[in-house]
Design a protein around this motif. Structure first.
Motif, PDB file in Angstrom:
ATOM      1  N   PHE A 101       0.971   0.230  -9.076  1.00 34.61           N
ATOM      2  CA  PHE A 101       2.048  -0.733  -9.387  1.00 34.61           C
ATOM      3  C   PHE A 101       3.275  -0.821  -8.352  1.00 34.61           C
ATOM      4  O   PHE A 101       3.554   0.343  -7.892  1.00 34.61           O
ATOM      5  N   ILE A 102       4.033  -1.755  -8.444  1.00 33.39           N
ATOM      6  CA  ILE A 102       5.336  -1.633  -7.834  1.00 33.39           C
ATOM      7  C   ILE A 102       6.153  -1.260  -8.702  1.00 33.39           C
ATOM      8  O   ILE A 102       6.107  -1.568 -10.060  1.00 33.39           O
ATOM      9  N   ASP A 129       2.473   4.474  -7.879  1.00 36.17           N
ATOM     10  CA  ASP A 129       3.264   3.391  -7.447  1.00 36.17           C
ATOM     11  C   ASP A 129       3.551   3.247  -6.081  1.00 36.17           C
ATOM     12  O   ASP A 129       3.275   4.009  -5.316  1.00 36.17           O
ATOM     13  N   THR A 132       3.874  -3.518  -2.680  1.00 32.30           N
ATOM     14  CA  THR A 132       2.801  -4.598  -3.236  1.00 32.30           C
ATOM     15  C   THR A 132       1.681  -4.172  -2.089  1.00 32.30           C
ATOM     16  O   THR A 132       0.536  -4.546  -2.134  1.00 32.30           O
ATOM     17  N   VAL A 135      -0.204  -1.362  -2.877  1.00 29.50           N
ATOM     18  CA  VAL A 135      -1.279  -1.420  -4.208  1.00 29.50           C
ATOM     19  C   VAL A 135      -2.575  -2.314  -3.702  1.00 29.50           C
ATOM     20  O   VAL A 135      -3.480  -1.810  -3.991  1.00 29.50           O
ATOM     21  N   LEU A 136      -2.363  -3.250  -2.949  1.00 27.64           N
ATOM     22  CA  LEU A 136      -3.458  -3.973  -2.599  1.00 27.64           C
ATOM     23  C   LEU A 136      -4.112  -3.266  -1.662  1.00 27.64           C
ATOM     24  O   LEU A 136      -5.605  -3.527  -1.576  1.00 27.64           O
ATOM     25  N   GLY A 147      -4.017  -3.429  -9.981  1.00 26.20           N
ATOM     26  CA  GLY A 147      -2.784  -3.431  -9.513  1.00 26.20           C
ATOM     27  C   GLY A 147      -1.929  -4.458 -10.104  1.00 26.20           C
ATOM     28  O   GLY A 147      -2.339  -5.482 -10.549  1.00 26.20           O
ATOM     29  N   VAL A 149       1.279  -6.429  -8.840  1.00 30.35           N
ATOM     30  CA  VAL A 149       2.191  -6.549  -7.714  1.00 30.35           C
ATOM     31  C   VAL A 149       3.009  -7.766  -7.955  1.00 30.35           C
ATOM     32  O   VAL A 149       3.158  -8.397  -8.897  1.00 30.35           O
ATOM     33  N   ARG A 150       3.781  -8.071  -6.744  1.00 24.60           N
ATOM     34  CA  ARG A 150       4.646  -9.220  -7.058  1.00 24.60           C
ATOM     35  C   ARG A 150       4.783 -10.130  -5.795  1.00 24.60           C
ATOM     36  O   ARG A 150       4.807  -9.714  -4.616  1.00 24.60           O
ATOM     37  N   ALA A 152       2.354 -11.599  -4.304  1.00 26.88           N
ATOM     38  CA  ALA A 152       1.424 -11.045  -3.200  1.00 26.88           C
ATOM     39  C   ALA A 152       0.635 -12.213  -2.540  1.00 26.88           C
ATOM     40  O   ALA A 152       0.529 -13.378  -3.108  1.00 26.88           O
ATOM     41  N   GLY A 202       5.967  -6.168   1.751  1.00 19.04           N
ATOM     42  CA  GLY A 202       5.367  -7.400   1.168  1.00 19.04           C
ATOM     43  C   GLY A 202       5.838  -8.733   1.900  1.00 19.04           C
ATOM     44  O   GLY A 202       6.661  -8.840   1.390  1.00 19.04           O
ATOM     45  N   ALA A 205       6.308 -11.350  -0.590  1.00 21.12           N
ATOM     46  CA  ALA A 205       7.370 -11.057  -1.529  1.00 21.12           C
ATOM     47  C   ALA A 205       8.919 -11.025  -0.953  1.00 21.12           C
ATOM     48  O   ALA A 205       9.746 -11.617  -1.563  1.00 21.12           O
TER      49      ALA A 205
END
Length: 309
Positions: A101-102, A129, A132, A135-136, A147, A149-150, A152, A202, A205
């Motif tokens: 996670f972010i 953590d 983004t 996480v991907l 995951g 993400v924000r 993405a 990201g 993002a």
């Protein structure tokens, strides 16, 4: 003769050990008494000693039988527990889930974990953590199962589903001229140094986050780049610059920092759940089911005015 002990030997032995009567044990096991006697003799031959002392009037355990009894019960108990655990893992009720996670979604992640843990208390959660992109990448490598993400970008093999939508706000030092009010236009921040996370964390993002500045004609050049929002808002509080941030990361600002609503077109960030396409494991599906979309509480956008209602 096959000299391996089988599960039926243990079950038959325990039945006789508990009943101390071959007739009652056979009835309990729903088998014929001669067949039960034969199986017990076979077990004793495998072990190499008598487990029962038999007379015409009684059956009792030998010392070897009394020693073997708790071990046989333990073996069957552990097997039953292992089978039960395997079934629960297969149904998504137990096992381990790796969640990446972010950090800006920590509050949302904790909400989801609480909801999931109430439904699946026996599942071990391992948290990781990162940005983004991290996480991907973890999902693609298989080192993460889910995951958060924000904003993405789409990727082959990754499914994205919305969890929450929240607005962007400005964060400025308390002594900033705009801090005397509750709102600010992005254009009023044109002369201020910008403190942002790196675009490599990201790209999409970053672009969504800085859209209000670009809409105001500001050339987005970060004076300082930081790896997490906590550091960014701390630098803002110390007077080093300003930032545009998702609302959720500004709920507990340090002294010296002010949150201001942004005038102009609504700028919205999307927090998303990411999973590998086609990953239908029950554990992943159970986590997804416990993570229903939530709107930014108390801050729904009125698109006709560009203001939170």
């Amino acid at each position: 003769m096959d000299q391996r002990i089988e599960l039926r030997h243990l079950r038959y032995f325990l039945a006789v050990a508990e009943e101390l009567h071959f007739g009652r044990a056979a009835q309990r096991l729903n088998i014929a008494q001669p067949a039960l006697s034969q199986q017990i003799r076979q077990l004793e031959k495998i072990v190499g000693v008598e487990l029962f002392r038999r007379t015409s009037r009684s059956v009792r355990l030998t010392d070897a039988g009394a020693t073997f009894r708790p071990r046989a019960r333990d073996l069957l108990g552990r097997l039953a527990a292992d089978l039960d655990e395997a079934g629960r893992v297969g149904r998504g009720e137990a096992g381990r889930l790796d969640v990446a996670f972010i950090t800006s979604a920590t509050t949302i992640v904790s909400e989801r974990l609480r909801a999931f843990s109430r439904r699946r208390p026996d599942v071990q959660i391992k948290l990781h953590d990162g940005f983004t992109v991290d996480v991907l990448a973890a999902l693609e490598r298989g080192t993460a199962d889910v995951g958060i993400v924000r904003d993405a970008e789409e990727r082959d093999g990754i499914d994205l589903s919305p969890l929450r939508t929240e607005r962007f706000v400005a964060v400025v030092p308390a002594e900033h001229p705009a801090a005397r009010g509750d709102r600010v236009e992005a254009a009023a921040l044109a002369a201020d140094p910008l403190i942002l996370f790196p675009r490599t964390a990201g790209p999409q993002a970053f672009d969504v986050n800085t859209q209000p500045l670009r809409d105001a004609g500001i050339d987005v050049q970060a004076a300082q780049e930081c790896s997490n929002w906590h550091t960014i808002v701390m630098f803002v509080a110390s007077g080093l610059g300003v930032t545009i941030a998702p609302y959720s990361v500004t709920t507990l600002l340090p002294a010296g920092a002010r949150r201001l609503e942004l005038d102009g077109p609504p700028a919205v960030s999307r927090i998303l759940m990411a999973t590998r396409r086609g990953d239908n494991r029950p554990l992943v599906q159970a986590f997804t089911a416990a993570s229903e979309p939530v709107t930014d509480r108390g801050h729904h956008w009125d698109n006709s005015q560009g203001r939170p209602s």
